[in-house]
Design a protein around this motif. Structure first.
Motif, PDB file in Angstrom:
ATOM      1  N   LEU A 239       7.740  -4.608  -4.546  1.00 29.41           N
ATOM      2  CA  LEU A 239       7.604  -3.621  -3.555  1.00 29.41           C
ATOM      3  C   LEU A 239       8.840  -2.606  -3.725  1.00 29.41           C
ATOM      4  O   LEU A 239       8.758  -1.355  -3.643  1.00 29.41           O
ATOM      5  CB  LEU A 239       7.429  -3.990  -2.301  1.00 29.41           C
ATOM      6  CG  LEU A 239       6.451  -4.830  -1.920  1.00 29.41           C
ATOM      7  CD1 LEU A 239       6.236  -5.219  -0.436  1.00 29.41           C
ATOM      8  CD2 LEU A 239       4.997  -4.193  -2.085  1.00 29.41           C
TER       9      LEU A 239
ATOM     10  N   PHE B 270       8.662   1.216  -4.926  1.00 27.38           N
ATOM     11  CA  PHE B 270       9.346   2.378  -3.920  1.00 27.38           C
ATOM     12  C   PHE B 270      10.250   3.345  -4.981  1.00 27.38           C
ATOM     13  O   PHE B 270      10.485   4.443  -5.116  1.00 27.38           O
ATOM     14  CB  PHE B 270      10.021   1.462  -2.827  1.00 27.38           C
ATOM     15  CG  PHE B 270      10.764   2.859  -1.928  1.00 27.38           C
ATOM     16  CD1 PHE B 270      10.199   3.480  -1.064  1.00 27.38           C
ATOM     17  CD2 PHE B 270      12.154   2.956  -2.057  1.00 27.38           C
ATOM     18  CE1 PHE B 270      10.649   4.384  -0.301  1.00 27.38           C
ATOM     19  CE2 PHE B 270      12.849   3.787  -1.344  1.00 27.38           C
ATOM     20  CZ  PHE B 270      12.008   4.612  -0.434  1.00 27.38           C
TER      21      PHE B 270
ATOM     22  N   ALA C  42       1.059  -1.032  -4.967  1.00 27.46           N
ATOM     23  CA  ALA C  42       1.958  -0.786  -3.788  1.00 27.46           C
ATOM     24  C   ALA C  42       2.571   0.804  -4.062  1.00 27.46           C
ATOM     25  O   ALA C  42       2.513   1.599  -3.191  1.00 27.46           O
ATOM     26  CB  ALA C  42       2.918  -1.775  -4.033  1.00 27.46           C
ATOM     27  N   GLU C  43       2.427   1.281  -5.357  1.00 29.51           N
ATOM     28  CA  GLU C  43       2.800   2.570  -5.477  1.00 29.51           C
ATOM     29  C   GLU C  43       1.945   3.702  -4.778  1.00 29.51           C
ATOM     30  O   GLU C  43       2.310   4.522  -4.044  1.00 29.51           O
ATOM     31  CB  GLU C  43       2.925   2.984  -7.044  1.00 29.51           C
ATOM     32  CG  GLU C  43       4.264   2.585  -7.590  1.00 29.51           C
ATOM     33  CD  GLU C  43       4.194   3.441  -9.260  1.00 29.51           C
ATOM     34  OE1 GLU C  43       4.812   2.700  -9.874  1.00 29.51           O
ATOM     35  OE2 GLU C  43       3.651   4.465  -9.273  1.00 29.51           O
TER      36      GLU C  43
ATOM     37  N   THR D 275       2.591   3.367  -1.184  1.00 32.24           N
ATOM     38  CA  THR D 275       3.618   4.085  -0.849  1.00 32.24           C
ATOM     39  C   THR D 275       3.425   5.350  -0.555  1.00 32.24           C
ATOM     40  O   THR D 275       3.829   5.921   0.467  1.00 32.24           O
ATOM     41  CB  THR D 275       4.687   3.671  -1.882  1.00 32.24           C
ATOM     42  OG1 THR D 275       4.848   2.295  -1.977  1.00 32.24           O
ATOM     43  CG2 THR D 275       5.961   4.238  -1.134  1.00 32.24           C
TER      44      THR D 275
END
Lengths: 421, 240
Positions: A4, A8, A341-342, A345
């Protein structure tokens, strides 16, 4: 957790494309929430045109027609209600107050509304807001008039100005003026973003006064026009009303009184609950909001597609990055998680930015929107619909992010550690 | 019981026997067959061979990212074929340090964060450096300092801001952190000029001695071969 953190940092690293993607998602969120806000605002503005009135009574016709002429001053009644009926309703034990209105005249295209002085204390709009005056006061003399904010602004009237009312509500050129009985503007109402802004209010007695000699619908040639002084001395009891706003002592009695009114034997009259009639009317024009929502949803779809394309386009140049992570011991599942996750985000940032922007914009421009369009957009805590919309956008973004994540997963499997370009 | 504790000290670092690997099912696709390959503990071996001979494929097999269709691959005494995908990834994270040819740092991390990266995927490497974050950080700084990276300025710079030579030294530090038993290097000096190449190899061997690792390096450069304990010519041990 490292995945994660890397997601980020990777997102931050590709600032320009990431910012563009975040911006496009934010714009779509602003659009969809903005449309939702305007939609609920429009609906609230519409249904809150009148509040505190439990029943509206008029001659028997359609409920929507009664609502249109009694509240929005659009169209005409098929007949008036006799004053005996008005008194019968007023005498009912359930009734707290009755405000009559009489329509049929106009002033330079604006409707004249004959009413009682109670109108100013009983008529409420939005959340029980009373009409206020920016200048002057309610009518005291027979030939006093109170005008709405829009009329004062458009026609440049101020307190003390004299105005002439015209008989009829058709095109200005066809109406015949009550030129012998000019009215003095005694008060100007504050803007309420309701049809009252476009109304010329006079007393019920004044309506009777200007129609002395007009009993057949036109001025009778054999009659002598009465001067205002003589008219002031005359007994001018109203003979009829176009509609009534009725307030009850208890709302529990609304339906029983409505039944009594609808079966009133001496005259064909109709009682409607404003909220119900507003709902029926909104249902007629509510398809527009569906179209707006559909357009917004398409914008959201395009923004999410843009995000997926941007991540997919970056995948090839990031194959070495994935190989490095694989060399460190990251599994293909972790590479998949990194990409997913990208996307999440980017979506989260886009949604937060859009959310803040839409509320910030409403805060900033709400007074301008209200003064320009009369549309009051309430600034309230986000409702479940907004949260649901945001959750749907986030969910769709995360789901869409799976596509590049799967691609990255497969690429990392086939590339292994050694990337040769 | 950790994977490291299972490793038999007497076993060779790498042992390949009757390995047969094919890219795809087609008969035209690339095939690498190695009857026997052995790398001893603490040995340094240079793997040479023409382009397309399968050097990178061999490294992929040893690292466990490529699975041969046949044969036996033992790394540090462990048979990779017997491990699941996840176990192989963990084994690689715990026991192998890898240096690529170039562009092998994550560009958005600082030099020191790149060095610390493997510790996020391997508890045994992390424990080997120390129990606290500060101890790990200090170990990374020590490695960078040994490899000639200024820890006050360069270590905190983002990887993209470093020169190619600095990037390779940071990559070496990353490969050595956590004391892996095996270092795999895929042409790490090919993009360096001769002077920097020599200095880099000096530091690489110094670290290898200090950590007691085995080193398997792919190179096209025959002039550096003399620095290695053994040379493996891939085309002599394989049939492609």
């Amino acid at each position: 957790m490292i995945i994660l953190r890397l997601a980020f940092k990777s997102v931050i690293n590709r600032k320009f494309t990431t910012l563009l993607t975040i911006f496009s998602i934010a714009v779509s969120v602003v659009l969809i929430l903005g449309v939702e806000k305007v939609r609920t605002g429009a609906r609230a503005s519409f249904t809150n045109t009148i509040s505190g009135t439990d029943l509206i009574v008029g001659s028997r016709s359609g409920g929507i027609q009664l609502l249109l002429y009694s509240i929005f001053h659009i169209g005409d009644a098929t007949a008036n209600i006799t004053w005996k009926t008005v008194e019968d309703i007023r005498k009912r034990k359930e009734v707290d107050w009755v405000v009559p209105i009489a329509l049929g005249d106009s002033h330079r295209g604006y409707r004249v509304v004959g009413t009682s002085r109670d109108y100013f204390s009983k008529f409420r709009y939005r959340r029980n807001i009373k009409l206020g005056f920016t200048e002057g006061h309610a009518f005291q003399d027979l030939f006093d008039t109170v005008i709405g904010a829009e009329i004062a602004k458009t026609l440049g009237y101020k307190v003390g100005d004299k105005i002439i009312l015209a008989h009829g509500t058709g095109p200005v050129s066809l109406n015949k003026e009550h030129g012998d009985t000019p009215f003095r503007v005694s008060g100007i109402l504050a803007s309420s973003a309701t049809p009252v802004d476009r109304a010329v209010l006079v007393s019920m007695e004044a309506i009777e006064a200007i129609h002395v000699g007009w009993e057949t619908g036109d001025f009778q040639k054999d009659k002598v026009a009465q001067s205002p002084q003589i008219l002031r001395k005359m007994k001018l009891n109203p003979k009829a009303a176009t509609a009534l706003y009725v307030g009850l002592k208890s709302r529990m009695q609304t339906f029983s009184l409505q039944r009594w009114i609808n079966s009133y034997p001496e005259e064909a009259i109709l009682g409607i609950l404003p909220g119900v009639a507003f709902g029926q009317l909104w249902a007629l024009i509510g398809n527009v909001e569906k179209v707006l929502f559909l357009i917004s949803a398409m914008v959201v779809f395009t923004a999410i597609l843009g995000m997926v394309i941007s991540i997919l386009a970056s995948l090839n140049e990031r194959r070495r990055e994935m190989a490095i992570l694989r060399a460190m011991g990251a599994s293909p599942i972790e590479i998949f998680t990194l990409l997913a996750a990208e996307a999440a985000t980017i979506a989260v940032f886009g949604v937060i930015l859009g959310f803040v922007a839409v509320y910030g914009a409403i805060l900033l421009v709400q007074p301008f929107i209200e003064s320009l369009t009369g549309l009051y957009i309430e600034i309230s805590t986000p409702g479940w619909r907004e949260f649901l919309t945001i959750a749907a956008i986030l969910g769709a973004s995360v789901l869409a992010g799976i596509l590049p994540a799967i691609r990255a997963y497969l690429t990392s499997l086939s590339d292994g550690l050694m990337i040769k370009f | 019981m950790t994977v490291i504790s299972q490793i038999k000290s007497e076993s060779p670092a790498v042992l390949l026997s009757n390995t047969d690997f094919r890219w795809g099912a087609s008969t035209d696709s690339f095939r690498l067959r190695i009857d026997h390959f052995r790398l001893e503990r603490e040995e340094s071996n240079i793997l040479v061979g023409p382009s397309g001979s399968g050097k990178s494929t061999l490294l992929g097999i040893i690292c466990g990212t490529l699975k041969p269709q046949e044969g036996e691959t033992r790394v540090l005494g462990q048979r990779l074929e017997e491990m699941g995908d996840l176990a192989r990834d963990r084994f690689r994270a715990d026991n192998i340090g890898i240096i690529f040819q170039q562009f092998n740092l994550l560009p958005y991390l600082s030099a020191i964060d790149n060095v610390l990266l493997p510790l996020n995927f391997s508890m045994s490497k992390k424990h080997a450096c120390g129990l606290t974050q500060a101890e790990c950080y200090s170990e990374a700084e020590k490695l960078l300092e040994t490899l000639g990276i200024d820890i006050k300025s360069t270590a905190k710079q983002k990887a993209v801001e470093l020169s190619i030579g600095q990037q390779q030294r940071v990559a070496a530090a990353r490969a050595f952190i956590g004391f892996p038993k095996l270092i795999i290097a895929d042409e790490p000096t090919s993009s360096l000029d001769e002077e920097i190449q020599s200095a880099f190899l000096d530091q690489l061997f110094l670290q290898k001695e200090k950590t007691g690792s085995s080193l398997l390096m792919v190179s096209h450069n025959p002039r550096i071969a003399e620095r290695f304990d053994t040379i493996t010519e891939l085309d002599k041990i394989s049939h492609t």
